[in-house]
Design an enzyme around this catalytic site. Sequence first.
Site, PDB file in Angstrom:
ATOM      1  N   GLY A  67       0.800  -1.213   0.000  1.00 38.38           N
ATOM      2  CA  GLY A  67       0.000   0.000   0.000  1.00 38.38           C
ATOM      3  C   GLY A  67       0.836   1.267   0.000  1.00 38.38           C
ATOM      4  O   GLY A  67       0.562   2.199  -0.760  1.00 38.38           O
ATOM      5  N   VAL A  97       9.235  -2.732  -3.179  1.00 39.88           N
ATOM      6  CA  VAL A  97      10.565  -3.324  -3.115  1.00 39.88           C
ATOM      7  C   VAL A  97      11.118  -3.428  -4.531  1.00 39.88           C
ATOM      8  O   VAL A  97      10.446  -3.941  -5.435  1.00 39.88           O
ATOM      9  CB  VAL A  97      10.549  -4.714  -2.439  1.00 39.88           C
ATOM     10  CG1 VAL A  97      11.963  -5.305  -2.409  1.00 39.88           C
ATOM     11  CG2 VAL A  97       9.996  -4.618  -1.026  1.00 39.88           C
ATOM     12  N   LYS A 156      13.844  -1.492  -0.279  1.00 40.47           N
ATOM     13  CA  LYS A 156      12.469  -1.225   0.126  1.00 40.47           C
ATOM     14  C   LYS A 156      12.266   0.280   0.259  1.00 40.47           C
ATOM     15  O   LYS A 156      13.024   0.950   0.969  1.00 40.47           O
ATOM     16  CB  LYS A 156      12.174  -1.931   1.452  1.00 40.47           C
ATOM     17  CG  LYS A 156      10.730  -1.839   1.924  1.00 40.47           C
ATOM     18  CD  LYS A 156      10.562  -2.674   3.196  1.00 40.47           C
ATOM     19  CE  LYS A 156       9.135  -2.679   3.700  1.00 40.47           C
ATOM     20  NZ  LYS A 156       8.992  -3.499   4.938  1.00 40.47           N
ATOM     21  N   ASP A 204       4.257 -11.263  12.497  1.00 39.38           N
ATOM     22  CA  ASP A 204       3.750 -11.485  11.143  1.00 39.38           C
ATOM     23  C   ASP A 204       4.559 -12.578  10.445  1.00 39.38           C
ATOM     24  O   ASP A 204       4.920 -12.449   9.270  1.00 39.38           O
ATOM     25  CB  ASP A 204       3.763 -10.192  10.326  1.00 39.38           C
ATOM     26  CG  ASP A 204       2.811 -10.259   9.123  1.00 39.38           C
ATOM     27  OD1 ASP A 204       1.848 -11.059   9.164  1.00 39.38           O
ATOM     28  OD2 ASP A 204       3.034  -9.521   8.155  1.00 39.38           O
TER      29      ASP A 204
END
Length: 308
Positions: free
Chosen positions: A37, A41, A57, A156
């Site tokens: 969003g 990368v 990134k 995550d």
Amino acid sequence: MWRFNPFGGKVQNGLEGRTIDVGNIKITVRNAIAQGGFSCVYLASDAMHPSKQYAMKHIICNDSELLDLVMEEIQVMNLLKGHPNVVTLVAHDVFDMGRTKEALLVMEFCEKSLVSAMESRGTGYYEEKKALLILRDVCNAVFAMHGQSPPIAHRDLKAENVLLGLDGAWKLCDFGSTSTNHKCFDRPEEMGIEEDIIRKHTTPAYRAPEMWDLYRREVISEKVDIWALGCLLYRICYFKSAFDGESKLQILNGNYRIPEQPKYSAAVTKLIKDMLEASPNDRPDVTQARALIDWPFISMILGLVSCK
């Protein structure tokens, strides 16, 4: 200082072809290889040594909250720098663009992700030893995080965040969701804030029960990573998710099934079940999980020795 114009939300093709000074290195940005969003990368190369490749990134920080997350990500990656199972942060810089800040993180380049590696195999499931070797590499990275004071939870862990390094080691990446805020949330206003953080920065199919329902009054700690490791091992073994990720009740009730095929040892299926215990108190910690991962190898060696 090298500066560039903000993209107005359009990340794709924003930096391709440019040469940029990031920290103490000069890189040439090539093509975009992943996009989110507010981030993208890119594949990049060393401007002085073009054969040396990096992943870069680029993150657009529209508010202080996102900037804080980026700075935490940089801090964690610097803390873990040199670990063989953590993607190395080579250099970083943050540019003040006025209304926004834009961060560049230059990292070691990894050729493929665990997801792409599994997809390329079709239905060629991993042998037990290979499946455990992949998980052991990830577990080693988690061990380094949980060994900090206070412990750092990744929050995550998923197949998409496991990459294959050029050295052949599996490496953990994406440290933008890490937390050291381990606690039981009692007050409604605290619960609301934490629920919003969980929704934004964790992946439903890997989300532990205590993160789905804060009214369980269980401590949300680094044990959420153990649950995610159980989901990851299930995915590595069976090439599908233990939970569809959309059913809160399915996860809260621990409603998953061990497939009959491919067939793995009782030690592997027990490891999955141990890590997918609904209560965090019943899950092993990462030290115990590493020992359980190593046990099939030890058993195999002992079996070979006894046969001689």
